[in-house]
Motif scaffolding. Structure first.
Motif, mmCIF file in Angstrom:
data_model
loop_
_atom_site.group_PDB
_atom_site.id
_atom_site.type_symbol
_atom_site.label_atom_id
_atom_site.label_comp_id
_atom_site.label_asym_id
_atom_site.label_seq_id
_atom_site.Cartn_x
_atom_site.Cartn_y
_atom_site.Cartn_z
ATOM 1 N N LEU A 44 49.451 42.486 37.565
ATOM 2 C CA LEU A 44 48.390 41.569 37.879
ATOM 3 C C LEU A 44 47.990 40.601 36.535
ATOM 4 O O LEU A 44 48.086 41.227 35.517
ATOM 5 N N ASN A 45 47.372 39.640 36.611
ATOM 6 C CA ASN A 45 47.098 38.421 35.641
ATOM 7 C C ASN A 45 45.817 39.154 34.845
ATOM 8 O O ASN A 45 45.152 39.767 35.621
ATOM 9 N N GLY A 46 45.580 38.962 33.883
ATOM 10 C CA GLY A 46 44.306 39.245 33.106
ATOM 11 C C GLY A 46 44.246 40.556 32.690
ATOM 12 O O GLY A 46 45.000 41.278 32.151
ATOM 13 N N LEU A 47 43.089 41.177 32.897
ATOM 14 C CA LEU A 47 42.690 42.536 32.562
ATOM 15 C C LEU A 47 42.192 43.673 33.420
ATOM 16 O O LEU A 47 41.573 43.349 34.428
ATOM 17 N N ILE A 368 39.768 41.423 35.950
ATOM 18 C CA ILE A 368 39.215 40.083 35.503
ATOM 19 C C ILE A 368 40.489 39.095 35.341
ATOM 20 O O ILE A 368 40.984 39.278 34.300
ATOM 21 N N PRO A 369 40.995 38.341 36.449
ATOM 22 C CA PRO A 369 42.134 37.827 36.355
ATOM 23 C C PRO A 369 42.159 36.660 34.758
ATOM 24 O O PRO A 369 43.274 36.331 34.528
ATOM 25 N N GLU A 370 40.953 36.273 34.656
ATOM 26 C CA GLU A 370 40.863 35.080 33.726
ATOM 27 C C GLU A 370 40.948 35.516 32.390
ATOM 28 O O GLU A 370 40.934 34.707 31.235
ATOM 29 N N SER A 382 35.928 35.684 37.115
ATOM 30 C CA SER A 382 35.691 36.506 38.253
ATOM 31 C C SER A 382 35.829 38.000 38.016
ATOM 32 O O SER A 382 36.477 38.342 37.066
ATOM 33 N N LEU A 383 35.450 38.870 38.910
ATOM 34 C CA LEU A 383 35.481 40.178 38.789
ATOM 35 C C LEU A 383 35.544 40.776 40.003
ATOM 36 O O LEU A 383 34.766 40.348 40.936
ATOM 37 N N ARG A 384 36.554 41.769 40.517
ATOM 38 C CA ARG A 384 36.666 42.551 41.465
ATOM 39 C C ARG A 384 37.049 43.947 41.367
ATOM 40 O O ARG A 384 37.504 44.165 40.213
ATOM 41 N N PHE A 385 36.613 45.023 42.057
ATOM 42 C CA PHE A 385 36.874 46.290 41.664
ATOM 43 C C PHE A 385 38.320 46.404 42.239
ATOM 44 O O PHE A 385 38.429 46.447 43.775
#
Length: 390
Positions: A44-47, A368-370, A382-385
């Motif tokens: 996945l990209n990001g964190l 958090i992809p960004e 953006s944020l998702r679980f």
């Protein structure tokens, strides 16, 4: 079972080396944290990081968003909140505001909250929330003779939360708003965890050391003419903290005017102390965030909270970190990410389950992809679980 890697994985204590991965089961339990990424790994990209822990909030005050004038100083802020709190209450507005705040915290990745309650208003929302709440039932009472009555009232509220299956502890509001007799009852109550607002403004210490300052007229509202101010010749922390020595763990909130001498005094406490900073609330009330540098230098237990929507524009821990990192840029971002994950969970006695990506934990995994750096928080995110907390 699913295996994930990302550009960055923060475990709650550190960033993992590039190429690392985590393994989750269908319920979101961490099964493994590995230094490599096998072929079946989803990148996945990001964190990726554990869900966040908000160490200090007042959900009940959510309906006061935008209604409290900023930059008045703490006594002025308290007078505004007291006036609003004793005014006619609109229960539907209060419940809707709490519901929206609860949902907003979860949307910002918060999975556990240390929340202040003075009433039973929040019980239903907390029971039905995906967020895990540890409720601090706040105790007030400056008149020594009323200590037993005030203590009994607080016990009833605490037990109502516990009867609903929620975690709740007694907590004195602050050194200046709780009498010595009432502090003694709280300290002897057998609680495993407590906390209080501490040294949020200079006037608090002035009251205890000299019996002067802005808190004198504030307290005179509640004291009869023949009742004494809590003058000890010592700082507020040095006066009140010994009452809590029988409580194993204590959360001290704000700490904007805690001195080196106070920290030396506190180091001898029998309690394990956690020091909570609420940068945006201090900015809202006192016009500047508290300085955490001496706490960091001494390697103390530092955590972060949002305080309430009466004293903040948002309940977003990333915005708290952004403000304090901008004000004190020598402290690395990883330190603040620790403070809102594993340290926050430890402060609320939740670290077996929340706050870190360790085998057996169910902390909720935030994506958090960004996210593009170990040094800064993306302004737009953006944020998702990836996995919700269990």
């Amino acid at each position: 079972m699913a295996r994930y890697s990302a550009d960055f994985i923060f475990t709650g204590t550190e960033f993992l080396p590039p190429g690392s991965s985590i393994v989750l089961d269908a319920e979101g339990t961490i099964l493994a944290v590995n230094p490599e990424s096998p072929v079946d790994t989803v990148h996945l990209n990001g964190l990726l990081m554990p869900g966040l822990v908000n160490a200090h909030c007042h959900l009940e005050l959510s309906y006061l968003k935008g209604k409290i004038k900023p930059h008045t100083g703490l006594p002025g802020f308290l007078n505004q909140v007291n006036a609003a709190y004793t005014a006619p209450r609109y229960e539907q507005e209060i419940q809707q505001a709490m519901q929206a705040a609860d949902q907003d915290m979860f949307a910002h990745g918060i999975v556990a909250v240390g929340d202040i309650s003075n009433r039973m208003d929040s019980i239903t929302i907390k029971k039905n929330s995906p967020v895990h709440y540890v409720t601090f039932v706040e105790v007030f009472g400056v008149v020594e003779e009323n200590a037993t009555q005030r203590f009994s009232q607080a016990l009833k509220i605490r037990d109502a939360f516990r009867d609903a299956g929620l975690t709740a502890h007694l907590a004195p509001h602050a050194p200046y708003s709780v009498s010595g007799a009432l502090f003694k009852l709280i300290g002897e109550s057998g609680e495993l965890l407590s906390g209080m607002h501490n040294q949020e403004c200079a006037a608090e210490n002035e009251l205890f050391e000299l019996g002067t300052g802005d808190f004198v007229p504030f307290l005179k509202q509640f004291l009869a003419d023949d009742q004494n101010l809590p003058i000890s010749g010592k700082t507020s922390l040095q006066t009140r903290l010994p009452y809590l020595d029988q409580i194993p763990q204590v959360l001290l909130v704000h700490n904007a005017h805690t001195s080196e001498e106070d920290l030396e005094f506190a180091s001898k406490s029998d309690s394990e102390l956690f020091w909570c900073f609420c940068p945006q609330a201090n900015q809202y009330i006192e016009s500047k965030p508290a300085n955490p540098l001496r706490f960091v230098a001494k390697n103390l237990n530092v955590v972060v909270g949002t305080d309430s929507l009466a004293s903040n524009h948002t309940l977003d821990l990333f915005e708290e970190i952004r403000l304090i990192q901008n004000a004190f840029p020598t402290i690395p971002l990883a330190y603040w990410l620790q403070s809102v994950t594993v340290q926050g969970a430890r402060a609320l006695l939740l670290d077996a389950r929340f706050g870190s990506l360790h085998v057996g934990s169910q902390p909720g995994v935030v994506h958090i992809p960004e996210w593009q750096s170990k040094d800064s928080i993306p302004e737009t995110r953006s944020l998702r679980f990836l996995a919700r907390p269990c």
